[in-house]
Scaffold this motif. Structure first.
Motif, PDB file in Angstrom:
ATOM      1  N   GLU A   1       0.709  -1.312   0.132  1.00 21.66           N
ATOM      2  CA  GLU A   1      -0.144   0.000  -0.093  1.00 21.66           C
ATOM      3  C   GLU A   1       0.510   1.714   0.374  1.00 21.66           C
ATOM      4  O   GLU A   1       2.518   1.046   0.251  1.00 21.66           O
ATOM      5  CB  GLU A   1      -0.827   0.005   0.990  1.00 21.66           C
ATOM      6  N   LYS A   2       0.164   2.248  -0.282  1.00 22.77           N
ATOM      7  CA  LYS A   2       1.145   3.651  -0.327  1.00 22.77           C
ATOM      8  C   LYS A   2       1.585   4.007   0.920  1.00 22.77           C
ATOM      9  O   LYS A   2       1.012   3.919   1.975  1.00 22.77           O
ATOM     10  CB  LYS A   2      -0.029   4.578  -0.844  1.00 22.77           C
ATOM     11  N   PRO A   3       2.913   4.010   1.042  1.00 18.49           N
ATOM     12  CA  PRO A   3       3.806   4.345   2.331  1.00 18.49           C
ATOM     13  C   PRO A   3       3.186   5.634   2.618  1.00 18.49           C
ATOM     14  O   PRO A   3       2.929   6.596   1.544  1.00 18.49           O
ATOM     15  CB  PRO A   3       4.833   4.166   1.737  1.00 18.49           C
ATOM     16  N   SER A   4       3.389   5.786   3.616  1.00 19.08           N
ATOM     17  CA  SER A   4       2.830   7.371   4.689  1.00 19.08           C
ATOM     18  C   SER A   4       4.548   7.805   4.758  1.00 19.08           C
ATOM     19  O   SER A   4       5.509   7.477   4.657  1.00 19.08           O
ATOM     20  CB  SER A   4       2.556   6.950   6.281  1.00 19.08           C
ATOM     21  N   HIS A   5       4.212   9.044   4.403  1.00 16.33           N
ATOM     22  CA  HIS A   5       5.429  10.093   4.743  1.00 16.33           C
ATOM     23  C   HIS A   5       6.318  10.141   6.031  1.00 16.33           C
ATOM     24  O   HIS A   5       7.541   9.889   6.370  1.00 16.33           O
ATOM     25  CB  HIS A   5       5.306  11.388   5.720  1.00 16.33           C
ATOM     26  N   GLU A   6       5.455   9.468   7.854  1.00 15.35           N
ATOM     27  CA  GLU A   6       6.454   8.420   8.293  1.00 15.35           C
ATOM     28  C   GLU A   6       7.127   7.941   7.747  1.00 15.35           C
ATOM     29  O   GLU A   6       8.657   7.290   8.187  1.00 15.35           O
ATOM     30  CB  GLU A   6       5.608   8.343   9.473  1.00 15.35           C
ATOM     31  N   TRP A   7       6.652   6.457   7.537  1.00 13.55           N
ATOM     32  CA  TRP A   7       7.482   5.312   6.709  1.00 13.55           C
ATOM     33  C   TRP A   7       9.118   5.755   6.314  1.00 13.55           C
ATOM     34  O   TRP A   7       9.963   5.414   6.411  1.00 13.55           O
ATOM     35  CB  TRP A   7       6.883   4.159   6.229  1.00 13.55           C
ATOM     36  N   LEU A   8       8.541   5.851   4.883  1.00  8.56           N
ATOM     37  CA  LEU A   8       9.574   6.365   3.973  1.00  8.56           C
ATOM     38  C   LEU A   8      10.468   7.544   4.516  1.00  8.56           C
ATOM     39  O   LEU A   8      11.403   7.661   4.646  1.00  8.56           O
ATOM     40  CB  LEU A   8       8.530   7.522   2.851  1.00  8.56           C
ATOM     41  N   ALA A   9      10.279   8.854   6.040  1.00 12.18           N
ATOM     42  CA  ALA A   9      11.318   9.702   6.241  1.00 12.18           C
ATOM     43  C   ALA A   9      11.918   8.531   7.016  1.00 12.18           C
ATOM     44  O   ALA A   9      13.516   8.802   7.143  1.00 12.18           O
ATOM     45  CB  ALA A   9      10.532  10.360   6.859  1.00 12.18           C
ATOM     46  N   ALA A  10      11.684   7.322   7.965  1.00 11.39           N
ATOM     47  CA  ALA A  10      12.845   7.002   8.813  1.00 11.39           C
ATOM     48  C   ALA A  10      13.171   6.089   8.242  1.00 11.39           C
ATOM     49  O   ALA A  10      14.211   5.134   8.032  1.00 11.39           O
ATOM     50  CB  ALA A  10      11.397   5.805   9.594  1.00 11.39           C
ATOM     51  N   PHE A  11      12.436   5.273   6.592  1.00 12.09           N
ATOM     52  CA  PHE A  11      12.976   3.782   5.980  1.00 12.09           C
ATOM     53  C   PHE A  11      14.842   4.900   5.284  1.00 12.09           C
ATOM     54  O   PHE A  11      15.405   3.641   5.660  1.00 12.09           O
ATOM     55  CB  PHE A  11      12.441   3.571   5.182  1.00 12.09           C
ATOM     56  N   THR A  12      14.205   6.010   4.960  1.00  7.85           N
ATOM     57  CA  THR A  12      15.516   6.603   3.837  1.00  7.85           C
ATOM     58  C   THR A  12      16.777   7.283   4.719  1.00  7.85           C
ATOM     59  O   THR A  12      17.504   7.147   4.375  1.00  7.85           O
ATOM     60  CB  THR A  12      14.555   7.654   2.800  1.00  7.85           C
TER      61      THR A  12
END
Ligand code: ADP
Ligand code: MG
Length: 307
Positions: free
Chosen positions: A91-102
């Protein structure tokens, strides 16, 4: 945010403005291989529900997916260059997910000296899947293979095994959890491997399984004699209390230490390394393992396999 905006906002910074990545605006990255060097390429894929639990934190997934690839580069004796990052989202990743991942990736890029040169982004009807292809450089002809071991070589392990599988099996404590989520790729020994190792392999499936892979590739049998030095103090305490068996920790995997076959005289060049046994003449890949009490261990499986 649309796909290309997501790439620009979250993934372009991971290129560290390196020219090879062409700002992630082209179809591919372009590399010039330095003279007298070879490119070492490795891919490792992590699938939610198989390699990590669905509730793993994005930063743990990031660290693990990059570091398992760096471990492969280290075992080949390579210096990290860049990596390609392919992600399939359910599913579309959240801002929080992408920010923590990157940001976890950015942190590791600094630590290990690597940058992101591109990738791919898709949606999947299956679980979250991360595939990283890492590239590294070795001086021409100096890649350390699994196949160079010789009968009589000592087998050396760069650090303790078993902590990650204890973390996976729910043993609490920062020590086990960080071994599981944030393994340390042994890039620090890469240069030493190029100079002193006949053969090397990183321990991802399990110490016995991966040593068997090295031995088989080298046309040798192998003998392992387990000592307390194989394990961290917290892991050893669990063995001594009877909570786990030594053989469980030799077959659990996810350790990302390196097993090295080398001449005995090379031992001095691997500070902190643990002598675990020898390559011997015999059926290629055949393992003889003596447990902590000197008994022969015959685990039903030498390590992790998918099928
Ligand atoms: P193509 O359709 O030609 O495969 P894409 O639209 O998949 O191109 O990708 C556009 C650019 O964005 C490429 O430079 C690619 O390397 C980069 N890219 C796509 N997804 C990622 C990702 N997850 N991480 C890093 N770079 C990515
Ligand atoms: Mg694409």
């Amino acid at each position: 945010m649309k796909e290309f905006e997501t790439i620009a906002a979250y993934f372009r910074p991971l290129t560290e403005s390196r020219a090879e990545a062409l700002s992630l605006l082209d179809d591919a990255a372009v590399f010039c291989i330095p003279k007298d060097h070879e490119l070492v390429v490795t891919t490792d894929m992590l699938v939610a529900g198989v390699h990590f639990a669905a509730d793993f934190q994005p930063q743990h997934i990031a660290h693990k997916s990059l570091r398992v690839n760096l471990s492969d580069l280290a075992a080949m004796g390579a210096r990290p260059l860049s990596y390609q990052l392919a992600i399939s989202y359910p599913e579309k990743p959240s801002h929080e997910w992408l920010a923590a991942f990157t940001s976890a990736l950015a942190e590791d890029q600094k630590t290990f000296g690597i940058f992101c040169s591109g990738g791919d982004t898709t949606r999947t009807s299956g679980p979250l899947t991360i595939s990283i292809t890492a590239m590294g450089l070795v001086p021409h002809g100096k890649a350390v293979k699994r196949s160079g071991g010789k009968a009589g070589d000592i087998l050396v392990l760069t650090g303790p095994v078993g902590d990650a599988c204890l973390g996976l099996n729910g043993h609490k404590g920062a020590h086990f959890e960080s071994a599981l989520h944030k393994p340390l790729p042994r890039l620090d020994v890469a240069e030493c491997l190029r100079t002193h190792a006949h053969a090397a392999i990183d321990v991802s499936d399990g110490l016995i399984a991966d040593t068997a892979h090295l031995a088989r590739a080298s046309g040798c049998a192998a003998e392992i004699r387990v000592t307390p030095a194989f394990f961290s103090a917290p892991a050893l305490a669990l063995i001594q209390s009877g909570a786990v068996r030594d053989e469980d920790l030799l077959t659990g995997g996810d350790d990302y230490q390196i097993v090295v076959a080398a001449e005995e005289s090379a031992l001095a060049f691997f500070p902190g390394a643990i002598v675990i046994g020898r390559l011997t003449t015999g059926t290629p890949g055949q393992m003889t393992v003596y447990g902590l009490k000197g008994e022969i261990l015959n685990p039903p499986s030498y390590g992790w396999t998918h099928f």
